[in-house]
Design a protein around this motif. Structure first.
Motif, PDB file in Angstrom:
ATOM      1  N   ILE A  37      16.585   5.966   0.668  1.00 55.33           N
ATOM      2  CA  ILE A  37      17.182   5.048  -0.298  1.00 55.33           C
ATOM      3  C   ILE A  37      18.534   4.629   0.249  1.00 55.33           C
ATOM      4  CG2 ILE A  37      18.113   4.766  -2.621  1.00 55.33           C
ATOM      5  CD1 ILE A  37      16.142   6.948  -3.548  1.00 55.33           C
ATOM      6  N   ILE A  38      18.748   3.330   0.345  1.00 60.26           N
ATOM      7  CA  ILE A  38      20.062   2.818   0.746  1.00 60.26           C
ATOM      8  C   ILE A  38      20.638   2.011  -0.413  1.00 60.26           C
ATOM      9  CG2 ILE A  38      21.286   1.178   2.217  1.00 60.26           C
ATOM     10  CD1 ILE A  38      19.815   2.108   4.557  1.00 60.26           C
ATOM     11  N   ASN A  39      21.815   2.403  -0.855  1.00 62.96           N
ATOM     12  CA  ASN A  39      22.535   1.681  -1.896  1.00 62.96           C
ATOM     13  C   ASN A  39      23.635   0.839  -1.260  1.00 62.96           C
ATOM     14  OD1 ASN A  39      21.012   2.925  -3.935  1.00 62.96           O
ATOM     15  ND2 ASN A  39      22.427   4.651  -4.065  1.00 62.96           N
ATOM     16  N   ILE A  40      23.703  -0.433  -1.635  1.00 63.17           N
ATOM     17  CA  ILE A  40      24.759  -1.298  -1.122  1.00 63.17           C
ATOM     18  C   ILE A  40      25.917  -1.286  -2.115  1.00 63.17           C
ATOM     19  CG2 ILE A  40      25.362  -3.574  -0.255  1.00 63.17           C
ATOM     20  CD1 ILE A  40      23.180  -2.027   1.331  1.00 63.17           C
ATOM     21  N   GLY A  41      26.949  -0.593  -1.724  1.00 61.37           N
ATOM     22  CA  GLY A  41      28.129  -0.467  -2.570  1.00 61.37           C
ATOM     23  C   GLY A  41      29.167  -1.506  -2.188  1.00 61.37           C
ATOM     24  N   SER A  42      30.401  -1.064  -2.071  1.00 56.45           N
ATOM     25  CA  SER A  42      31.509  -1.950  -1.712  1.00 56.45           C
ATOM     26  C   SER A  42      32.721  -1.089  -1.421  1.00 56.45           C
ATOM     27  CB  SER A  42      31.821  -2.895  -2.876  1.00 56.45           C
ATOM     28  OG  SER A  42      33.033  -3.596  -2.655  1.00 56.45           O
ATOM     29  N   LEU A  62      12.072   5.434  -9.747  1.00 53.10           N
ATOM     30  CA  LEU A  62      10.663   5.268  -9.394  1.00 53.10           C
ATOM     31  C   LEU A  62      10.420   5.502  -7.908  1.00 53.10           C
ATOM     32  CD1 LEU A  62       9.580   2.250 -11.636  1.00 53.10           C
ATOM     33  CD2 LEU A  62       9.427   4.700 -12.085  1.00 53.10           C
ATOM     34  N   ALA A  63      11.373   5.082  -7.078  1.00 49.94           N
ATOM     35  CA  ALA A  63      11.236   5.351  -5.639  1.00 49.94           C
ATOM     36  C   ALA A  63      11.245   6.845  -5.367  1.00 49.94           C
ATOM     37  CB  ALA A  63      12.364   4.668  -4.868  1.00 49.94           C
ATOM     38  N   ALA A  64      12.137   7.572  -6.044  1.00 47.88           N
ATOM     39  CA  ALA A  64      12.232   9.018  -5.831  1.00 47.88           C
ATOM     40  C   ALA A  64      10.930   9.722  -6.203  1.00 47.88           C
ATOM     41  CB  ALA A  64      13.394   9.601  -6.633  1.00 47.88           C
ATOM     42  N   GLU A  65      10.259   9.249  -7.249  1.00 48.26           N
ATOM     43  CA  GLU A  65       8.975   9.835  -7.634  1.00 48.26           C
ATOM     44  C   GLU A  65       7.953   9.691  -6.497  1.00 48.26           C
ATOM     45  OE1 GLU A  65       7.653   8.085 -11.256  1.00 48.26           O
ATOM     46  OE2 GLU A  65       9.342   8.823 -12.436  1.00 48.26           O
ATOM     47  N   ILE A  66       7.914   8.498  -5.921  1.00 47.69           N
ATOM     48  CA  ILE A  66       6.998   8.254  -4.802  1.00 47.69           C
ATOM     49  C   ILE A  66       7.365   9.126  -3.606  1.00 47.69           C
ATOM     50  CG2 ILE A  66       6.246   6.526  -3.117  1.00 47.69           C
ATOM     51  CD1 ILE A  66       6.707   4.407  -5.347  1.00 47.69           C
ATOM     52  N   PHE A  67       8.646   9.141  -3.268  1.00 52.05           N
ATOM     53  CA  PHE A  67       9.103   9.848  -2.080  1.00 52.05           C
ATOM     54  C   PHE A  67       8.898  11.366  -2.197  1.00 52.05           C
ATOM     55  CE2 PHE A  67      12.361   6.218  -1.251  1.00 52.05           C
ATOM     56  CZ  PHE A  67      11.329   5.398  -0.829  1.00 52.05           C
ATOM     57  N   LYS A  68       9.105  11.917  -3.395  1.00 54.16           N
ATOM     58  CA  LYS A  68       8.910  13.353  -3.583  1.00 54.16           C
ATOM     59  C   LYS A  68       7.442  13.736  -3.392  1.00 54.16           C
ATOM     60  CE  LYS A  68      11.320  13.744  -7.504  1.00 54.16           C
ATOM     61  NZ  LYS A  68      11.958  14.397  -8.681  1.00 54.16           N
ATOM     62  N   LYS A  69       6.541  12.897  -3.890  1.00 50.64           N
ATOM     63  CA  LYS A  69       5.112  13.180  -3.747  1.00 50.64           C
ATOM     64  C   LYS A  69       4.663  13.153  -2.287  1.00 50.64           C
ATOM     65  CE  LYS A  69       3.719  11.498  -8.310  1.00 50.64           C
ATOM     66  NZ  LYS A  69       3.025  10.419  -9.073  1.00 50.64           N
ATOM     67  N   GLY A  80       0.781  -1.227   0.000  1.00 51.93           N
ATOM     68  CA  GLY A  80       0.000   0.000   0.000  1.00 51.93           C
ATOM     69  C   GLY A  80       0.813   1.276   0.000  1.00 51.93           C
ATOM     70  N   GLY A  81       2.112   1.174  -0.233  1.00 50.38           N
ATOM     71  CA  GLY A  81       2.965   2.357  -0.251  1.00 50.38           C
ATOM     72  C   GLY A  81       4.423   1.970  -0.096  1.00 50.38           C
ATOM     73  N   LEU A  82       5.279   2.972   0.076  1.00 50.41           N
ATOM     74  CA  LEU A  82       6.719   2.716   0.197  1.00 50.41           C
ATOM     75  C   LEU A  82       7.378   3.814   1.009  1.00 50.41           C
ATOM     76  CD1 LEU A  82       8.957   0.736  -0.836  1.00 50.41           C
ATOM     77  CD2 LEU A  82       9.398   2.400  -2.649  1.00 50.41           C
ATOM     78  N   ASP A  83       8.230   3.406   1.948  1.00 47.39           N
ATOM     79  CA  ASP A  83       9.017   4.350   2.742  1.00 47.39           C
ATOM     80  C   ASP A  83      10.514   4.218   2.504  1.00 47.39           C
ATOM     81  OD1 ASP A  83       6.753   5.407   4.316  1.00 47.39           O
ATOM     82  OD2 ASP A  83       6.688   3.381   5.154  1.00 47.39           O
ATOM     83  N   VAL A  84      10.952   3.008   2.137  1.00 42.70           N
ATOM     84  CA  VAL A  84      12.385   2.730   2.016  1.00 42.70           C
ATOM     85  C   VAL A  84      12.646   1.846   0.802  1.00 42.70           C
ATOM     86  CG1 VAL A  84      14.410   1.662   3.100  1.00 42.70           C
ATOM     87  CG2 VAL A  84      12.707   2.820   4.530  1.00 42.70           C
TER      88      VAL A  84
END
Length: 235
Positions: free
Chosen positions: A132-137, A119-126, A76-80
């Motif tokens: 957003i967590i990116n798993i780098g190295s 797509l996450a950023a679109e949701i979060f901005k609205k 029903g939505g997204l936070d992370v």
């Protein structure tokens, strides 16, 4: 943020760091959807962690869209968003690197992350908030022999993370980078079998702890970049 009832989408959730993170977040009260390409492994991971799952390949734009459609229905939505899906290169010497090596790795480690985050950023901005967590190295901070393809993909991810931090902070969106050092997972194993844990090496749960802790900081602050090293892997 308060993880109780937080809605989390986590890519690459069927094994290793992804599965350990899903379990830790669910235990903290979050709702979690994991993604991956292998439905059997995803189903098993979902049963072990309490997460829900969507079969999807982040390198395919239509499957990325499908992921968000399914995630919206499930939670029903997204936070992370946690961009954990990633692959290694052939770790070939420069003389043997091919264009296909770059395309296969970058399609997941760079393009896949970018499409998921867009797509996450679109949701979060609205909605005026999100993480957003990116798993780098640690390979994205210092190259290594035969690391041309893989390390450069993680350098690219680090650069994208910094760009998004500059772009999205004004929308109350936190963008964070977690850089694990060597972790005893299935990463780089062509059979995708989990490696046995080694007493002094990092485990998936150490990285899961770093991810969960970074999210739990009050939303007024965030950790731009965090590296996690084994204390004494040579013991």
């Amino acid at each position: 943020m308060n993880l109780k009832q937080a809605k989390v989408l986590l890519t690459g959730g069927s094994l290793g760091i992804g599965k350990a993170t899903a379990k830790m977040l669910v235990d903290a009260g979050a709702k979690v959807v994991i993604t991956g390409r292998n439905e059997d492994r995803l189903k098993e991971a979902a049963e072990e962690t309490g997460a829900q799952y969507v079969v999807a390949d982040v390198s395919q734009p239509e499957e990325v869209k499908h992921t968000y459609q399914q995630t919206t229905q499930l939670m029903g939505g997204l936070d992370v968003l946690i961009n954990n899906a990633g692959i290694g290169g052939g770790f070939s010497p420069l003389s043997e690197v091919t264009a296909d090596d770059f395309l296969s790795v970058y399609s997941v480690n760079v393009m896949g992350v970018a499409m998921m985050s867009q797509l996450a950023a679109e949701i979060f901005k609205k909605q005026g908030h999100g993480s957003i967590i990116n798993i780098g190295s640690t390979a994205g901070t210092k190259g290594f022999e035969r690391g041309t393809v893989y390390a450069s993909s993680k350098f690219a991810l680090r650069g994208m993370t910094q760009c998004w931090q500059a772009e999205l902070r004004k929308h109350n969106i936190r963008v964070m980078l977690i850089n694990p050092s060597e972790v005893t997972t299935a990463f780089g194993n062509k059979d995708r079998e989990e490696r046995d844990e080694e007493a002094n090496k990092l485990r998936s749960r150490e990285i899961a702890h770093a991810i969960t802790s970074a999210l739990q900081m009050d939303d007024r602050g965030f950790i731009p970049e965090l590296a996690v090293w084994a204390t004494n892997p040579w013991k």
